[in-house]
Motif scaffolding. Structure first.
Motif, PDB file in Angstrom:
ATOM      1  N   GLY A  61       0.802  -1.209   0.000  1.00  0.00           N
ATOM      2  CA  GLY A  61       0.000   0.000   0.000  1.00  0.00           C
ATOM      3  C   GLY A  61       0.838   1.264   0.000  1.00  0.00           C
ATOM      4  O   GLY A  61       2.076   1.229  -0.079  1.00  0.00           O
ATOM      5  N   PHE A  62       0.143   2.357   0.121  1.00  0.00           N
ATOM      6  CA  PHE A  62       0.721   3.695   0.034  1.00  0.00           C
ATOM      7  C   PHE A  62       0.074   4.557   1.110  1.00  0.00           C
ATOM      8  O   PHE A  62      -1.100   4.368   1.449  1.00  0.00           O
ATOM      9  CB  PHE A  62       0.416   4.273  -1.351  1.00  0.00           C
ATOM     10  N   ILE A  87      -3.825  13.241   6.176  1.00  0.00           N
ATOM     11  CA  ILE A  87      -3.268  11.972   5.731  1.00  0.00           C
ATOM     12  C   ILE A  87      -4.081  11.408   4.583  1.00  0.00           C
ATOM     13  O   ILE A  87      -5.258  11.729   4.417  1.00  0.00           O
ATOM     14  CB  ILE A  87      -3.208  10.930   6.877  1.00  0.00           C
ATOM     15  N   ASP A  88      -3.442  10.578   3.805  1.00  0.00           N
ATOM     16  CA  ASP A  88      -4.082   9.751   2.772  1.00  0.00           C
ATOM     17  C   ASP A  88      -3.470   8.369   2.898  1.00  0.00           C
ATOM     18  O   ASP A  88      -2.304   8.235   3.279  1.00  0.00           O
ATOM     19  CB  ASP A  88      -3.813  10.303   1.371  1.00  0.00           C
ATOM     20  N   TYR A  89      -4.240   7.358   2.578  1.00  0.00           N
ATOM     21  CA  TYR A  89      -3.764   5.989   2.727  1.00  0.00           C
ATOM     22  C   TYR A  89      -4.545   5.067   1.802  1.00  0.00           C
ATOM     23  O   TYR A  89      -5.679   5.356   1.433  1.00  0.00           O
ATOM     24  CB  TYR A  89      -3.902   5.518   4.187  1.00  0.00           C
ATOM     25  N   MET A  90      -3.913   3.983   1.445  1.00  0.00           N
ATOM     26  CA  MET A  90      -4.585   2.945   0.647  1.00  0.00           C
ATOM     27  C   MET A  90      -3.872   1.620   0.854  1.00  0.00           C
ATOM     28  O   MET A  90      -2.657   1.575   1.058  1.00  0.00           O
ATOM     29  CB  MET A  90      -4.584   3.279  -0.845  1.00  0.00           C
ATOM     30  N   ILE A  91      -4.644   0.571   0.814  1.00  0.00           N
ATOM     31  CA  ILE A  91      -4.084  -0.771   0.697  1.00  0.00           C
ATOM     32  C   ILE A  91      -4.267  -1.118  -0.778  1.00  0.00           C
ATOM     33  O   ILE A  91      -5.402  -1.258  -1.252  1.00  0.00           O
ATOM     34  CB  ILE A  91      -4.806  -1.782   1.620  1.00  0.00           C
ATOM     35  N   GLY A  92      -3.183  -1.198  -1.495  1.00  0.00           N
ATOM     36  CA  GLY A  92      -3.243  -1.406  -2.937  1.00  0.00           C
ATOM     37  C   GLY A  92      -3.458  -2.853  -3.337  1.00  0.00           C
ATOM     38  O   GLY A  92      -4.095  -3.141  -4.347  1.00  0.00           O
ATOM     39  N   GLU A  93      -2.912  -3.766  -2.561  1.00  0.00           N
ATOM     40  CA  GLU A  93      -3.025  -5.190  -2.867  1.00  0.00           C
ATOM     41  C   GLU A  93      -4.320  -5.738  -2.267  1.00  0.00           C
ATOM     42  O   GLU A  93      -4.481  -5.776  -1.048  1.00  0.00           O
ATOM     43  CB  GLU A  93      -1.817  -5.953  -2.331  1.00  0.00           C
ATOM     44  N   ALA A  94      -5.237  -6.164  -3.131  1.00  0.00           N
ATOM     45  CA  ALA A  94      -6.571  -6.589  -2.697  1.00  0.00           C
ATOM     46  C   ALA A  94      -6.535  -7.710  -1.657  1.00  0.00           C
ATOM     47  O   ALA A  94      -7.389  -7.765  -0.775  1.00  0.00           O
ATOM     48  CB  ALA A  94      -7.399  -7.009  -3.910  1.00  0.00           C
ATOM     49  N   GLY A  95      -5.555  -8.576  -1.726  1.00  0.00           N
ATOM     50  CA  GLY A  95      -5.468  -9.683  -0.783  1.00  0.00           C
ATOM     51  C   GLY A  95      -5.184  -9.249   0.650  1.00  0.00           C
ATOM     52  O   GLY A  95      -5.271 -10.058   1.571  1.00  0.00           O
ATOM     53  N   PHE A  96      -4.857  -7.965   0.838  1.00  0.00           N
ATOM     54  CA  PHE A  96      -4.544  -7.452   2.171  1.00  0.00           C
ATOM     55  C   PHE A  96      -5.654  -6.563   2.726  1.00  0.00           C
ATOM     56  O   PHE A  96      -5.489  -5.953   3.777  1.00  0.00           O
ATOM     57  CB  PHE A  96      -3.203  -6.717   2.146  1.00  0.00           C
TER      58      PHE A  96
END
Length: 156
Positions: A61-62, A87-96
């Motif tokens: 993520g980022f 803040i900004d955030y994301m989990i990029g990998e769907a499996g996580f």
């Protein structure tokens, strides 16, 4: 369990992939603006702290944070108060997704921002339809300012 490391230009391919992944693209509009910002992180956007989120050495993520004073965003008057960060955030990998990683990322960002001597609060404004992000913020101690529709966490 996770590690936030400074984002490097070599992370751009995976970051671009995430921006066009459906679960991210739904909330991260204008991917070219995000890409431009990261490409200019050592130039025009040097006031933003960009990170890659890793789990066991794998990028998943980022996230980023910045002082609101450095942006052109008013944050419903919170910027004018001074000491406001966002803040900004994301989990990029769907499996996580839905495994608690987002909460760990936000907790880490809170800790990092708290180290700034001027930090008084963190303000975030996810889209109301992004129930996962709204719930995450509440679970991390943010309160919802109903008048301004902004999530706020006061720092000690």
């Amino acid at each position: 369990m996770i590690r936030l490391r400074k984002m490097e230009q070599t992370d751009l391919p995976v970051f671009k992939k995430w921006l066009y992944t459906p679960h991210v693209a739904k909330w991260y509009h204008d991917p070219l603006d995000w890409i431009d910002e990261v490409e200019e992180q050592d130039g025009a956007f040097c006031w933003i702290h960009h990170f890659i989120v890793e789990h066991e050495g794998q990028p998943i993520g980022f996230c980023q944070y910045y002082a609101c004073d450095d942006s052109d965003e008013l944050w419903g008057g919170y910027t004018a108060l001074g000491g406001s960060y966002s803040i900004d955030y994301m989990i990029g990998e769907a499996g996580f997704l839905r495994k608690g990683f987002g909460k760990l990322v936000v907790a880490d960002l809170i800790d990092r921002i708290s180290l700034h001597s001027d930090a008084k609060r963190i303000v975030v404004q996810p889209e109301p339809e992004n129930k996962a992000s709204c719930g995450l913020l509440l679970s991390c101690g943010f309160a919802f300012d109903t008048e301004k529709e902004i999530y706020v966490k006061l720092l000690p």
